[in-house]
Design an enzyme around this catalytic site. Structure first.
Site, PDB file in Angstrom:
ATOM      1  CG  ASN A   1     -45.189 -59.574  44.194  1.00  0.00           C
ATOM      2  OD1 ASN A   1     -45.721 -59.050  45.834  1.00  0.00           O
ATOM      3  ND2 ASN A   1     -44.582 -60.108  44.157  1.00  0.00           N
TER       4      ASN A   1
ATOM      5  CB  THR B   1     -49.822 -66.469  40.866  1.00  0.00           C
ATOM      6  OG1 THR B   1     -48.469 -66.106  40.993  1.00  0.00           O
ATOM      7  CG2 THR B   1     -49.871 -67.655  40.525  1.00  0.00           C
TER       8      THR B   1
ATOM      9  CD  GLU C   1     -46.864 -67.274  38.222  1.00  0.00           C
ATOM     10  OE1 GLU C   1     -46.571 -66.427  38.569  1.00  0.00           O
ATOM     11  OE2 GLU C   1     -47.810 -68.026  37.476  1.00  0.00           O
TER      12      GLU C   1
HETATM   13  C1  2E7 Z   1     -43.395 -67.024  43.003  1.00  0.00           C
HETATM   14  C2  2E7 Z   1     -44.619 -66.939  42.360  1.00  0.00           C
HETATM   15  O1  2E7 Z   1     -40.493 -63.444  43.666  1.00  0.00           O
HETATM   16  P1  2E7 Z   1     -41.397 -62.177  44.126  1.00  0.00           P
HETATM   17  O2  2E7 Z   1     -41.306 -61.216  43.277  1.00  0.00           O
HETATM   18  O3  2E7 Z   1     -42.006 -62.595  42.078  1.00  0.00           O
HETATM   19  P2  2E7 Z   1     -42.742 -62.250  41.137  1.00  0.00           P
HETATM   20  O4  2E7 Z   1     -44.037 -63.167  40.596  1.00  0.00           O
HETATM   21  O5  2E7 Z   1     -44.152 -61.035  41.732  1.00  0.00           O
HETATM   22  O6  2E7 Z   1     -41.751 -61.527  40.029  1.00  0.00           O
HETATM   23  O7  2E7 Z   1     -42.549 -62.967  44.569  1.00  0.00           O
HETATM   24  C3  2E7 Z   1     -42.678 -63.751  44.780  1.00  0.00           C
HETATM   25  C4  2E7 Z   1     -43.592 -65.146  44.151  1.00  0.00           C
HETATM   26  C5  2E7 Z   1     -44.323 -64.631  43.807  1.00  0.00           C
HETATM   27  N1  2E7 Z   1     -45.165 -65.123  42.402  1.00  0.00           N
HETATM   28  C6  2E7 Z   1     -42.577 -65.926  43.727  1.00  0.00           C
HETATM   29 CL1  2E7 Z   1     -44.728 -67.285  41.268  1.00  0.00          CL
HETATM   30 FE1  F3S Z   2     -47.006 -68.198  45.635  1.00  0.00          FE
HETATM   31 FE2  F3S Z   2     -48.574 -66.373  44.983  1.00  0.00          FE
HETATM   32 FE3  F3S Z   2     -46.530 -66.229  46.782  1.00  0.00          FE
HETATM   33  S1  F3S Z   2     -48.085 -67.964  43.451  1.00  0.00           S
HETATM   34  S2  F3S Z   2     -45.110 -67.593  45.376  1.00  0.00           S
HETATM   35  S3  F3S Z   2     -47.962 -67.371  47.628  1.00  0.00           S
HETATM   36  S4  F3S Z   2     -46.715 -65.009  46.190  1.00  0.00           S
END
Ligand code: 2E7
Ligand code: F3S
Length: 341
Positions: free
Chosen positions: A237, A177, A139
């Site tokens: 996250n 995010t 991201e």
């Molecule tokens: C997209 C975005 O795929 P994830 O575990 O991603 P993170 O960013 O937490 O590593 O979770 C869903 C997701 C969260 N943010 C998908 Cl930009």
């Molecule tokens: Fe979007 Fe937040 Fe999910 S940026 S992919 S709603 S964790």
């Protein structure tokens, strides 16, 4: 039972406090369905750049349906369909895919696209953008790639002392995010100490799903001897949920991909187990964990709900267009496939 157990637990009784909201967010739901619909509509294989979401189970299931995950677009045969992951891509990746004649379906979460737009706008207005986020995360690479000459990545509060800017009166912060809300606020506080005219983003960059899952696990953690977060190791996250649980009073907190990873010794002397899952985690994995905990004597489950979620995003526009075309074809008596949304 829900309220009674939470507020007034029976001493010595083993129980589970199940955080809500947990699991899939709207952006993940959309991205996973996009790959499934692409497979149905175009036929296998459909290529996906990077993991569509950071969950090993989701990726394995989609591979079984015919998705092929690649690191970069140059691994994809010319003319093939490629889905960009929910975490977003830089313009350089979009251009590379177009140059290769690929049919791209952009499953970037709309809440990430919003941050991309903010980056473009502030760069156009000649701001230096301090992007709070983890270097190397897809991201962050995507957002930084919108304005590479204007972006400096700030990994942590401790990074702040080393930041150099050209004009301290023309700086703005944006963020990934999926960060810890508390840690990000601390980073911003320290940035503002150094740059008092630091501008805030027009709206929250840490998304609703990240915030809601952190609020819920904070409440659960206060009463938990142990917190188990379902989620993959590269899921930002999900990893944040472990940290937040520890900060808010859980005596121990671990992350697992699967229930089979729970170690017997984690449960030694534990009365209350808190359970949650990251935004990329299918609910079936939580169900399997609850079944395993029930087998270990933790059959009493109370949900601790701190918010309702009902946000949904429509499918990526490229896919909607093709699925709509399919529908029109059938309406005209053509022999379209019977699987359009
Ligand atoms: C997209 C975005 O795929 P994830 O575990 O991603 P993170 O960013 O937490 O590593 O979770 C869903 C997701 C969260 N943010 C998908 Cl930009
Ligand atoms: Fe979007 Fe937040 Fe999910 S940026 S992919 S709603 S964790």
């Amino acid at each position: 039972m829900r309220g009674r157990l939470k507020d007034n637990p029976v001493p010595g009784q083993k129980r589970v406090l199940l955080a809500a909201p947990r699991g899939y967010c709207a952006g993940v739901d959309r991205a996973v369905i996009a790959v499934e619909k692409a497979l149905e509509h175009y036929g296998a294989p459909v290529y996906v750049r990077k993991q569509i979401v950071h969950n090993i189970h989701v990726v394995t299931e989609l591979e079984a349906q015919g998705a092929i995950f690649v690191e970069e677009v140059d691994e994809v045969p010319e003319g093939a369909h490629i889905v960009f992951s929910a975490h977003g891509v830089s313009p350089a990746v979009v251009n590379a895919a177009a140059d290769r004649g690929l049919h791209a379906i952009d499953a970037t979460c709309p809440l990430v696209t919003k941050v991309h737009r903010e980056a473009v706008r502030f760069a156009r207005d000649d701001f230096e953008i301090l992007l709070i986020g983890h270097e190397g995360h897809e991201e962050v690479e995507g957002t930084a790639g919108e304005a590479p000459d204007h972006v400096t990545i700030v990994n942590s509060p401790d990074d702040v002392d080393n930041i150099e800017v050209q004009d301290p009166d023309k700086v703005v912060w944006l963020s990934q995010t999926t960060l810890s809300v508390d840690e990000t606020m601390e980073t911003v506080r320290r940035l503002r100490e150094r740059f008092p005219n630091l501008q805030d983003p027009p709206s929250d960059d840490i998304c609703y799903a990240t915030q809601n899952r952190q609020v819920a696990i904070k409440k659960v953690a206060q009463d938990a001897d142990l917190v188990i977060v379902v989620g993959s190791a590269n899921s930002s996250n999900s990893v944040r949920l472990v940290e937040v649980a520890l900060e808010y009073g859980a005596k121990a907190a671990y992350r697992v991909d699967y229930a089979s990873e729970v170690k017997q010794e984690w449960l030694d002397g534990v009365e209350t187990v808190g359970v949650t899952s990251g935004a990329s985690v299918p609910e079936e994995l939580v169900k399997e964990l609850l079944d395993a905990l029930s087998d270990a004597g933790y059959g009493s489950v109370s949900e601790v709900k701190t918010a309702e979620e009902d946000l949904m995003f429509s499918l990526p526009k490229e896919l909607r267009k093709d699925l709509q075309g399919n529908r029109d074809e059938r309406a005209l008596g053509g022999r379209g496939r019977a699987n359009a949304v």
